[in-house]
Design a protein around this motif. Sequence first.
Motif, short mmCIF file in Angstrom:
data_model
loop_
_atom_site.label_atom_id
_atom_site.label_comp_id
_atom_site.label_asym_id
_atom_site.label_seq_id
_atom_site.Cartn_x
_atom_site.Cartn_y
_atom_site.Cartn_z
N UNK A 172 -22.88 -22.74 46.73
CA UNK A 172 -24.25 -22.38 47.12
C UNK A 172 -24.91 -23.50 47.91
N UNK A 173 -24.70 -24.74 47.48
CA UNK A 173 -25.27 -25.88 48.20
C UNK A 173 -24.66 -26.00 49.59
N UNK A 174 -23.38 -25.77 49.68
CA UNK A 174 -22.70 -25.82 50.98
C UNK A 174 -23.22 -24.78 51.94
N UNK A 175 -23.46 -23.59 51.41
CA UNK A 175 -24.01 -22.52 52.25
C UNK A 175 -25.42 -22.85 52.70
N UNK A 176 -26.21 -23.43 51.78
CA UNK A 176 -27.61 -23.74 52.08
C UNK A 176 -27.74 -24.76 53.21
N UNK A 177 -26.84 -25.72 53.23
CA UNK A 177 -26.92 -26.76 54.26
C UNK A 177 -25.98 -26.49 55.44
N UNK A 178 -25.21 -25.42 55.36
CA UNK A 178 -24.31 -25.06 56.45
C UNK A 178 -23.04 -25.90 56.49
N UNK A 179 -22.62 -26.43 55.35
CA UNK A 179 -21.44 -27.27 55.28
C UNK A 179 -20.25 -26.42 54.81
N UNK A 180 -19.38 -26.07 55.74
CA UNK A 180 -18.24 -25.20 55.42
C UNK A 180 -17.25 -25.86 54.46
N UNK A 181 -17.09 -27.18 54.60
CA UNK A 181 -16.14 -27.88 53.73
C UNK A 181 -16.61 -27.83 52.27
N UNK A 182 -17.89 -28.07 52.06
CA UNK A 182 -18.44 -28.04 50.70
C UNK A 182 -18.34 -26.62 50.12
N UNK A 183 -18.57 -25.63 50.95
CA UNK A 183 -18.46 -24.23 50.51
C UNK A 183 -17.02 -23.94 50.08
N UNK A 184 -16.06 -24.40 50.87
CA UNK A 184 -14.65 -24.18 50.55
C UNK A 184 -14.25 -24.91 49.27
N UNK A 185 -14.74 -26.14 49.10
CA UNK A 185 -14.43 -26.90 47.88
C UNK A 185 -15.00 -26.19 46.66
N UNK A 186 -16.19 -25.63 46.80
CA UNK A 186 -16.80 -24.89 45.70
C UNK A 186 -15.98 -23.68 45.31
N UNK A 187 -15.51 -22.96 46.32
CA UNK A 187 -14.67 -21.78 46.04
C UNK A 187 -13.38 -22.20 45.35
N UNK A 188 -12.81 -23.33 45.79
CA UNK A 188 -11.56 -23.81 45.18
C UNK A 188 -11.78 -24.18 43.72
N UNK A 189 -12.91 -24.84 43.42
CA UNK A 189 -13.20 -25.20 42.03
C UNK A 189 -13.40 -23.95 41.17
N UNK A 190 -14.03 -22.94 41.73
CA UNK A 190 -14.20 -21.69 40.99
C UNK A 190 -12.85 -21.06 40.70
N UNK A 191 -11.96 -21.07 41.67
CA UNK A 191 -10.62 -20.50 41.48
C UNK A 191 -9.85 -21.26 40.41
N UNK A 192 -10.00 -22.57 40.42
CA UNK A 192 -9.33 -23.39 39.41
C UNK A 192 -9.85 -23.04 38.01
N UNK A 193 -11.16 -22.85 37.90
CA UNK A 193 -11.75 -22.45 36.62
C UNK A 193 -11.30 -21.06 36.21
#
Length: 57
Positions: free
Chosen positions: A21-42
């Motif tokens: 969500x933070x990555x999307x808010x600031x337009x940072x694609x890398x942060x968005x991708x890292x967030x999705x990866x952490x969710x998948x790991x969980x």
Amino acid sequence: MAREQKAKAKMEQAKGKAKEAAGRAVGNERMTAEGKAEQSKGDARQAKEKTKDTFKH
């Protein structure tokens, strides 16, 4: 131990969701991708624990 792993899975999912969500808010694609990866790991950790619970009973 299983309870500890389940809590860790939930924490990873929440952390990943917040990071995405933070990555999307600031337009940072890398942060968005890292967030999705952490969710998948969980999600994977949670599925593993559910499987262990299924065979335990």
